[in-house]
Scaffold this motif. Sequence first.
Motif: not given
Length: 460
Positions: A166-183
């Motif tokens: 996606g083109e825009g930044r969604n900080l909540v989604k980015e945080a969720q994705r970061a958690q998913q990446t760590q998991r």
Amino acid sequence: MTECHCFMWIIAQVTSDLGQLQGSTFAHLVRARVVDSLALQAALTFVATPRGNALLQELKQMHQTQFPHAWQELQGLATGALLPFDTLFVLNLRQEFSAVVARASELAEDAVQHVGGAAADGEGCSDVLVSFKTPPTDSALLCQREAHQHVLSTGSNTQDYGACHGEGRNLVKEAQRAQQTQRAQHAQQTQQTQHAQHAQQAQQAQQDSAIGSLLGHNEDVGSDVVGRMYMVRAEMEGLPTWLALCYPGELASTAFGASSAGFAFTLDALYPQKLVLPGWGRNFLSRALLEIPHLASAMDLLTTPGQATGRSVNLLDLTNCGLKNIEVAPGGNVSVASIAEGEWMFHANAYQRMAVPMQESNSSAHREAVASHYGRPVSGADVLRLLGDDSDAKFPIYRRGDSPDTGISTMCTVLMECQAGRTTYASLMTGNPRLGHVMVKLDLHTLMPVENRPIQLDLD
């Protein structure tokens, strides 16, 4: 009485001490055998003649030069037993001298080159050699399957987790994705660790499915030996430690033994029609086998030129459980049979692969005929059942000394069980081995007993 006598542990500095300790400890057994051995008495009568004495002196000179350690040991044995050295020297070449006595009237005045052999229905032994691959246990097979499943699945989950799209930044989604990446990364690391563990378990399972072997041996002896044999474990500086079953008054060992050099062996007498004399005695060659530094040297010794008589040697490699049967002919020619995985062999007191004229042996022929009706043994119990077979009324495998197999009895049986990478054991049994009465169980790596009491094997 058919039992073996005590287990003797000797630490000696020189071979003469080793012999003297044996001689003094078992003097009553040695002297009793000397009196009872008819073959020895006949040989001593022969060496008292000018012709016999000439052969005796020649044999003594060559053996003293070629086998100095054995010579010193035999001197010590005679001293300890309070017997003349010549008596025990002749006893240790009893098969060779028996051949000469049998044909004494035909001997020339000069050195004898070929003489008739000894009777083949005298002493004898039977051996069973089996090589196999042991299957993995059920748990080992499960590890192999799980490891295979992890190989198929590892790495597949990482595709479910990608970078932000996606083109825009969604900080909540980015945080969720970061958690998913760590998991995802943690899950991947966990999978990798589990895969490594299962791969290691699978490798161990493969090792558990290793080459193994069985070597069973009946020790058949004359009436002069029954109840008089003993075990010796010897340590001498600079030489391999060894363990052997010994005939009273003889060098170790024409029965069976094991060495810290990494091998064990059993021996059978063979009875060729013609011997080479003067020549090297089988007892001295067998004693030298216990001093070789490694198994690779065994073939050099077994093919020594100028050997007087023949024998069958069964070698067990304690490292990889390899089994070989070596038939030796007078003069030193040999035939080697390696027992491949899935193969087995029964061997008595007759040549199987060499075209060597032999004394007729009713006992060997009967024992081989009985063994031919058996299938390949798949366990130690199967080996013991074969070695305990007494179904042949005249010449059974398990020998009782009954007519017409008069005077020869199976005194004891040894079963060696080897699996690569594991401890190899030898169980020494008295009585019919089918009954499973173990007198002592030995660790063939330490050459020490692992049980100090009688054991009952379950052969059902």
